[in-house]
Design a protein around this motif. Structure first.
Motif, short mmCIF file in Angstrom:
data_model
loop_
_atom_site.label_atom_id
_atom_site.label_comp_id
_atom_site.label_asym_id
_atom_site.label_seq_id
_atom_site.Cartn_x
_atom_site.Cartn_y
_atom_site.Cartn_z
N GLY A 89 0.80 -1.22 0.00
CA GLY A 89 0.00 0.00 0.00
C GLY A 89 0.83 1.27 0.00
O GLY A 89 0.33 2.34 0.33
N HIS A 92 0.10 3.56 -5.35
CA HIS A 92 -1.14 3.14 -6.01
C HIS A 92 -0.88 3.06 -7.51
O HIS A 92 -0.03 3.78 -8.03
CB HIS A 92 -2.26 4.17 -5.80
CG HIS A 92 -2.79 4.20 -4.40
ND1 HIS A 92 -3.62 3.23 -3.89
CD2 HIS A 92 -2.59 5.09 -3.40
CE1 HIS A 92 -3.94 3.52 -2.65
NE2 HIS A 92 -3.32 4.65 -2.31
N TYR A 100 2.08 4.95 -11.73
CA TYR A 100 2.09 4.75 -10.28
C TYR A 100 2.27 6.07 -9.56
O TYR A 100 2.99 6.95 -10.03
CB TYR A 100 3.24 3.81 -9.90
CG TYR A 100 3.15 2.49 -10.61
CD1 TYR A 100 2.49 1.40 -10.04
CD2 TYR A 100 3.71 2.32 -11.88
CE1 TYR A 100 2.39 0.19 -10.71
CE2 TYR A 100 3.62 1.11 -12.56
CZ TYR A 100 2.95 0.06 -11.97
OH TYR A 100 2.85 -1.13 -12.63
N CYS A 103 1.40 6.74 -2.16
CA CYS A 103 0.22 6.83 -1.30
C CYS A 103 0.49 7.79 -0.16
O CYS A 103 1.55 7.77 0.44
CB CYS A 103 -0.14 5.46 -0.74
SG CYS A 103 -1.53 5.55 0.41
N THR A 104 -0.50 8.64 0.13
CA THR A 104 -0.33 9.63 1.19
C THR A 104 -0.75 9.10 2.55
O THR A 104 -0.53 9.76 3.57
CB THR A 104 -1.15 10.90 0.88
OG1 THR A 104 -2.50 10.50 0.59
CG2 THR A 104 -0.58 11.63 -0.32
N PRO A 106 -0.35 5.39 3.79
CA PRO A 106 -0.09 3.96 3.55
C PRO A 106 -0.35 3.05 4.76
O PRO A 106 -0.28 1.83 4.61
CB PRO A 106 1.40 3.94 3.17
CG PRO A 106 1.99 5.12 3.84
CD PRO A 106 0.89 6.16 3.91
N GLY A 112 -9.00 4.14 -2.38
CA GLY A 112 -8.61 5.51 -2.67
C GLY A 112 -9.38 6.10 -3.83
O GLY A 112 -9.84 5.40 -4.73
N PHE A 114 -8.94 9.30 -6.62
CA PHE A 114 -7.89 10.14 -7.15
C PHE A 114 -8.44 11.21 -8.06
O PHE A 114 -9.25 10.94 -8.94
CB PHE A 114 -6.87 9.30 -7.91
CG PHE A 114 -6.19 8.31 -7.02
CD1 PHE A 114 -5.06 8.67 -6.30
CD2 PHE A 114 -6.72 7.04 -6.85
CE1 PHE A 114 -4.46 7.78 -5.43
CE2 PHE A 114 -6.12 6.14 -5.98
CZ PHE A 114 -4.99 6.52 -5.27
N GLU A 125 -4.86 12.48 -3.80
CA GLU A 125 -5.55 11.31 -3.29
C GLU A 125 -6.55 11.73 -2.22
O GLU A 125 -6.21 12.45 -1.29
CB GLU A 125 -4.52 10.35 -2.69
CG GLU A 125 -5.16 9.13 -2.07
CD GLU A 125 -4.13 8.09 -1.64
OE1 GLU A 125 -2.93 8.28 -1.92
OE2 GLU A 125 -4.54 7.11 -1.02
N ASN A 127 -9.01 10.06 0.59
CA ASN A 127 -9.40 8.80 1.22
C ASN A 127 -10.65 9.10 2.01
O ASN A 127 -10.62 9.24 3.22
CB ASN A 127 -8.30 8.27 2.13
CG ASN A 127 -7.21 7.63 1.31
OD1 ASN A 127 -7.50 6.89 0.37
ND2 ASN A 127 -5.98 7.91 1.64
N THR A 150 -10.99 1.52 -6.33
CA THR A 150 -10.25 2.72 -6.68
C THR A 150 -11.05 3.54 -7.70
O THR A 150 -11.57 3.00 -8.65
CB THR A 150 -8.88 2.34 -7.27
OG1 THR A 150 -8.21 1.52 -6.32
CG2 THR A 150 -8.05 3.57 -7.55
#
Ligand SMILES: [Zn+2]
Ligand SMILES: [Zn+2]
Ligand SMILES: [Zn+2]
Length: 168
Positions: A89, A92, A100, A103-104, A106, A112, A114, A125, A127, A150
């Motif tokens: 994780g 992403h 790629y 991830c902010t 993880p 997520g 985006f 990102e 969440n 996602t």
């Protein structure tokens, strides 16, 4: 629980990115220690490249950068490193760009959402647990079993909107 939507999703273009990078590496390191996984030199280097900015990076761009840095990099090794980072994780995969992004958050597994700027490529990102919950609820009601949640949303980031207004 409150969604993580209070902080601005898009950071300023002139922010201190070294801070993002060192923060991402610190977090990756402690996650790997906790899980008994090894953040090898190559995996760390690939993570650093993905975190070079907030724009998703394609596998070939990563390969090229690694060849410059290490002299050689075999595609299967790089794909294995990317798989490792994905499985933990730490990054992403943005399917629509075949690229790629780091991830902010993880620490907890998530699909997520985006926001992808189609002008500059910068990706933010979100969440938001409310979006996850809404999808689970509606999918469940439809008798659908969700495997990957996602969401990729295209648009124009605040920075590009601002520069468009200035130049016209
Ligand atoms: Zn940054
Ligand atoms: Zn994430
Ligand atoms: Zn933009």
């Amino acid at each position: 629980m409150a969604a993580r939507g209070s902080a601005p999703a898009f950071i300023d273009h002139d922010h201190d990115h070294d801070h993002c990078l060192s923060d991402a590496l610190d977090r990756a390191f402690s996650i790997c220690v906790k899980r008994g996984a090894r953040l090898t030199d190559l995996r760390r280097q690939v993570l650093e490249l993905v975190w070079a900015g907030h724009k998703p990076l394609g596998a070939y761009e990563i390969l090229d950068a690694l060849r410059d840095a290490r002299g050689s990099a075999a595609p299967p090794t790089v794909y294995r490193a990317l798989d490792f980072l994905l499985n933990h994780g730490l990054i992403h995969r943005i399917e629509s760009l075949n690229a790629y992004v780091g991830c902010t958050a993880p620490e907890l597994p998530h699909g997520g959402q985006f926001l992808i700027c189609r002008s500059c490529g910068v990706t933010a990102e979100l969440n938001d647990s409310r979006i996850d919950a809404a999808i689970s609820e509606r999918a469940g009601a439809a008798g659908f079993s969700v495997e990957n949640q996602t969401i990729e949303v295209d648009g124009i980031c605040p920075h590009c909107q601002k520069s468009a207004t200035i130049s016209t």
